[in-house]
Write an enzyme that holds these catalytic residues in place. Structure first.
Site, PDB file in Angstrom:
ATOM      1  N   GLY A  59       0.821  -1.199   0.000  1.00 40.05           N
ATOM      2  CA  GLY A  59       0.000   0.000   0.000  1.00 40.05           C
ATOM      3  C   GLY A  59       0.857   1.251   0.000  1.00 40.05           C
ATOM      4  N   GLY A  61       0.582   5.644   0.773  1.00 40.79           N
ATOM      5  CA  GLY A  61      -0.185   6.747   1.317  1.00 40.79           C
ATOM      6  C   GLY A  61       0.608   8.025   1.198  1.00 40.79           C
ATOM      7  N   GLY A  63       1.997   9.631   3.475  1.00 39.88           N
ATOM      8  CA  GLY A  63       3.131   9.692   4.379  1.00 39.88           C
ATOM      9  C   GLY A  63       4.199   8.654   4.128  1.00 39.88           C
ATOM     10  N   GLY A  64       3.965   7.683   3.263  1.00 35.62           N
ATOM     11  CA  GLY A  64       4.966   6.658   3.052  1.00 35.62           C
ATOM     12  C   GLY A  64       4.406   5.449   2.335  1.00 35.62           C
ATOM     13  N   LYS A  81       6.247  -0.729   7.326  1.00 41.38           N
ATOM     14  CA  LYS A  81       5.678   0.580   7.006  1.00 41.38           C
ATOM     15  C   LYS A  81       6.761   1.641   7.162  1.00 41.38           C
ATOM     16  CE  LYS A  81       1.941   3.773   8.231  1.00 41.38           C
ATOM     17  NZ  LYS A  81       0.701   3.965   9.022  1.00 41.38           N
ATOM     18  N   ASP A 170      -9.650   7.561  12.338  1.00 40.88           N
ATOM     19  CA  ASP A 170      -9.745   7.264  10.900  1.00 40.88           C
ATOM     20  C   ASP A 170     -10.208   5.826  10.695  1.00 40.88           C
ATOM     21  OD1 ASP A 170      -9.641   8.106   8.279  1.00 40.88           O
ATOM     22  OD2 ASP A 170      -7.506   7.683   8.019  1.00 40.88           O
TER      23      ASP A 170
END
Length: 338
Positions: A59, A61, A63-64, A81, A170
């Site tokens: 995945g 996003g 931010g990273g 991550k 979230d």
């Protein structure tokens, strides 16, 4: 009002419908001896970034990036991550993942040093991907028995977080990950907040607008301060709203608060969340218990919204056939990850 607020959107750390981490069902590993990362959490520093080979991207996003990785010596599989240096909330996420340890939360085995200033979280690999990826597999909504299990396990995770004064902020299908054993775990604490013992927290426009609660669209009401004439806003109530939208989306097989095919603009979402009615479900599409559960989650007034503790004893959750619900969820995961 909508136009005025829409002009403020560029200054906000906010997304519309795009998931923060678009997890997919992980591809099979090329190493046949590899096993999932189920070992006990280890202290920071016991692992090194150089101990791992990256297999695929799970995945991405703002931010990273999240990678599927394998440990060279043991062949154990993990999710890694990488949070880019300077990304808002990076320090808070590291603090939260170090604070939590629950079977209902994606486990962080270690925080690794990258040498570049980025943060690297070595996470438990959830081999079923996210609930978002399962919905997007294009096979319609989930059966109700599977939904009851999703709700029960997510609520157990939220209860654990509340006991530790953590607000996720979230909750959505993309941030609820599953594995082939039928476990549902809360992930991605990039905008999570630890509520102080005095009951204060950082009120901010962050997260995914499509799953934000009505009180989070109103900056004045979302401030958690004593002396508010309506009483302080319960910060945990927003996570209940997100769960309610998630359950309804899994039932309908699409985002539920706007008509099918309508663009998810910020103004449309704000109107739907703050002022719109819940979508009408056809007769036979859901049991009274499921309808009641969703309605309890999606009360627009946060003071009337059910708490996590109340939802855990709701007939939709507490009255489910546990064995049948778990079996139904495992079948959904197996079918949609093929």
């Amino acid at each position: 009002m909508a136009a005025a607020r829409e002009r403020r959107l560029p200054q906000l750390h906010l997304t519309l419908d795009a998931p923060t981490w678009a997890f997919r069902c992980p591809a099979p590993a090329p190493v046949t001896a590899a096993t999932p990362s189920t070992s006990a959490a280890r202290p920071d520093g016991e692992f090194r970034l150089s101990d791992f080979d990256r297999l695929s991207v799970l995945g991405r996003g703002n931010g990273g990036t999240v990678h599927k990785v394998t440990h060279r010596r043991t062949s154990a599989l993990y999710a890694l991550k990488i949070i880019h240096r300077g990304h808002p909330g990076a320090d808070e996420e590291v603090e939260v993942v170090r604070r939590v340890d629950s079977p209902h939360i994606v486990r962080c085995h270690s925080v690794l040093l990258t040498g570049s200033g980025d943060s690297a979280l070595l996470l438990e690999l959830m081999d079923g991907g996210s609930l978002d990826s399962l919905v997007r597999a294009g096979q319609g909504g989930f059966p109700e028995s599977a939904l009851a299990e999703v709700a029960a396990q997510a609520l157990s995770g939220l209860a654990y977080l509340r006991a530790r004064r953590v607000v996720h902020r979230d909750i959505k299908p993309a941030n609820l990950l599953v594995n082939s054993a039928g476990q549902v775990k809360i992930a991605d604490f990039g905008i999570a907040e630890v509520v102080s013992r005095a009951g204060k927290y950082r009120a901010a426009y962050e997260g995914t607008a499509a799953y934000m609660s009505p009180e989070r669209f109103d900056t004045e009401r979302s401030l958690h301060v004593a002396g508010d004439e309506e009483g302080p806003v319960d910060p945990y109530a927003a996570d209940v709203w997100g769960l309610g939208v998630t359950v309804l989306e899994l039932l309908m097989g699409r985002y539920p608060l706007l008509p099918a095919g309508q663009e998810l603009s910020w103004a449309a979402l704000m109107c739907a969340v703050c002022f719109g009615e819940l979508p009408a479900l056809p007769d036979g599409a859901a049991s009274p218990e499921l309808r009641g559960f969703v309605a309890a989650c999606l009360q627009k007034d946060h003071r009337k919204r059910a708490s996590v503790a109340e939802l855990l004893v709701h007939p939709f959750v507490a009255g489910r056939d546990v064995a049948a619900s778990r079996r139904a969820l495992r079948e959904v995961i197996d079918q949609r990850c093929r």
